[in-house]
Design a protein around this motif. Structure first.
Motif, PDB file in Angstrom:
ATOM      1  N   ASP A 135      -2.519   1.319  -4.145  1.00 15.33           N
ATOM      2  CA  ASP A 135      -3.657   1.100  -3.251  1.00 15.33           C
ATOM      3  C   ASP A 135      -4.668   0.134  -3.842  1.00 15.33           C
ATOM      4  N   SER A 172      -0.382 -16.302   4.124  1.00 16.12           N
ATOM      5  CA  SER A 172      -0.220 -15.048   4.861  1.00 16.12           C
ATOM      6  C   SER A 172       0.583 -15.286   6.135  1.00 16.12           C
ATOM      7  N   GLY A 225       3.571  -9.607  -1.147  1.00 17.58           N
ATOM      8  CA  GLY A 225       2.712  -8.434  -1.018  1.00 17.58           C
ATOM      9  C   GLY A 225       2.548  -8.096   0.452  1.00 17.58           C
ATOM     10  N   GLN A 263      -7.153 -10.971   5.259  1.00 14.91           N
ATOM     11  CA  GLN A 263      -6.843 -11.711   4.051  1.00 14.91           C
ATOM     12  C   GLN A 263      -8.118 -12.321   3.475  1.00 14.91           C
ATOM     13  N   PRO A 289       0.828  -1.212   0.000  1.00 14.05           N
ATOM     14  CA  PRO A 289       0.000   0.000   0.000  1.00 14.05           C
ATOM     15  C   PRO A 289       0.863   1.264   0.000  1.00 14.05           C
ATOM     16  N   ARG A 299      -0.175  -6.536   3.156  1.00 16.49           N
ATOM     17  CA  ARG A 299      -1.595  -6.211   3.325  1.00 16.49           C
ATOM     18  C   ARG A 299      -1.821  -5.586   4.690  1.00 16.49           C
ATOM     19  N   THR A 312      -5.172  -5.248   5.710  1.00 14.36           N
ATOM     20  CA  THR A 312      -6.543  -5.640   6.024  1.00 14.36           C
ATOM     21  C   THR A 312      -6.625  -7.152   6.101  1.00 14.36           C
ATOM     22  N   SER A 362      -6.293  -3.511  -4.588  1.00 19.37           N
ATOM     23  CA  SER A 362      -6.408  -4.695  -3.734  1.00 19.37           C
ATOM     24  C   SER A 362      -5.399  -5.739  -4.174  1.00 19.37           C
ATOM     25  N   LEU A 363      -4.899  -6.499  -3.204  1.00 18.57           N
ATOM     26  CA  LEU A 363      -3.930  -7.550  -3.502  1.00 18.57           C
ATOM     27  C   LEU A 363      -4.656  -8.882  -3.578  1.00 18.57           C
ATOM     28  N   ARG A 364      -4.767  -9.420  -4.765  1.00 18.90           N
ATOM     29  CA  ARG A 364      -5.365 -10.732  -4.948  1.00 18.90           C
ATOM     30  C   ARG A 364      -4.296 -11.663  -5.508  1.00 18.90           C
TER      31      ARG A 364
END
Length: 304
Positions: A129, A158, A145, A151, A99, A147, A149, A131-133
């Motif tokens: 910014d 994660s 990545g 998962q 982010p 994050r 927020t 979203s990380l998918r």
């Protein structure tokens, strides 16, 4: 037909000049070697070996194909060795997505410190910014990545780094002019600075506070809505209103008095800082080193 095993069997027969020697070198039965060579000849539509009771020799086509197989098998061995070495050694380019706000504040130092420890590993850091998918990481070739927020994509692995607390803050000038709310419901009488992530409709958001084990959701409207916690912080510092901000970007402001925490007996649910990656097995050494480095760096968060 297993082309790789068939080529191995064929080259072993040529080198050993017999099916028995080939079987011994490969650790299989003579019947297996014979089957592979016959399948290879049927597949190519050409005789590769001349067989007599006393010896095995290559045909003209077989001699050419032996040279080809030798090169191909050597390239496969070299590639496997190089990949294995790369998995074990700390080298190569490491691509990370994170982010913008968090990355701008903390990851520049992380990358610099990591590079000093591991000079053979390059780092490419993309701050976004979005979203990380899993599709973002895999299709765009990212190794890791960050994050902030929960998962949502179960296909990603994660690892928790630390927690983030959110606090209601305002500048002393704003509180002097408008007073400080003491109850969540009192926020409706104040200017509230909103982040897009909390919006339920285009100009309204819901903030949920926890007090004595009970949740107090408050629906709020705001005249200022932004998609960056850093811009939200700046607006709060300018006295524009109350803002719900993460401690990673306002810790220094709270300590200096530039911002003041409001409703200190009310908490907001914590969020996690996590490093995510597509898979756990056969993780390259460069990724393992960075994951461990991030975990150690944020074990005691610099904003705490």
């Amino acid at each position: 037909m297993d082309s790789f095993k068939a080529m191995q069997a064929f080259t072993a027969v040529v080198r050993g000049r017999s099916y028995a020697a080939a079987a011994d070198s490969l650790g299989v039965s003579r019947a297996v070697v014979t089957k592979y060579v016959m399948q290879l000849e049927d597949h190519l539509g050409a005789r590769l070996l001349n067989r007599t009771t006393r010896r095995v020799s290559t045909t003209e086509v077989g001699e050419e194909y032996f040279s080809f197989c030798t090169r191909v098998l050597a390239e496969i061995r070299d590639a496997e060795a190089a990949i294995g070495l790369r998995q074990r050694e700390a080298e190569g380019m490491l691509k990370i997505m994170a982010p913008k706000s968090f990355g701008s504040l903390y990851l520049g130092k992380v990358v610099a410190d990591f590079s000093r420890l591991h000079p053979n590993i390059g780092v490419s850091l993309l701050l976004t910014d979005l979203s990380l998918r899993s599709v973002d990481l895999v299709e765009q070739g990212f190794d890791l990545g960050i994050r902030l927020t929960a998962q949502a994509d179960s296909s990603l692995v994660s690892r928790r780094l630390c927690a983030i607390r959110w606090m209601l803050c305002a500048a002393p000038a704003y509180l002097k002019a408008r007073g400080a709310p003491t109850e969540p419901g009192g926020l409706k009488d104040h200017e509230c600075l909103l982040h897009y992530r909390s919006l339920t409709v285009p100009t309204a958001a819901t903030w949920t506070f926890l007090r004595d084990g009970r949740a107090y959701p408050v629906r709020l409207k705001g005249s200022i809505v932004v998609n960056s916690v850093m811009a939200l912080r700046q607006a709060a510092l300018e006295g524009a209103g109350l803002a719900l901000l993460p401690t990673y970007c306002v810790g220094a402001d709270l300590r200096s008095g530039a911002l003041v925490r409001v409703m200190g007996d009310c908490e907001v649910a914590e969020e996690q800082v996590s490093v995510i990656f597509p898979h756990r097995n056969l993780l390259p050494m460069k990724s393992r080193l960075m994951i461990d480095f991030l975990a150690e760096t944020f074990r005691m968060p610099p904003w705490a």
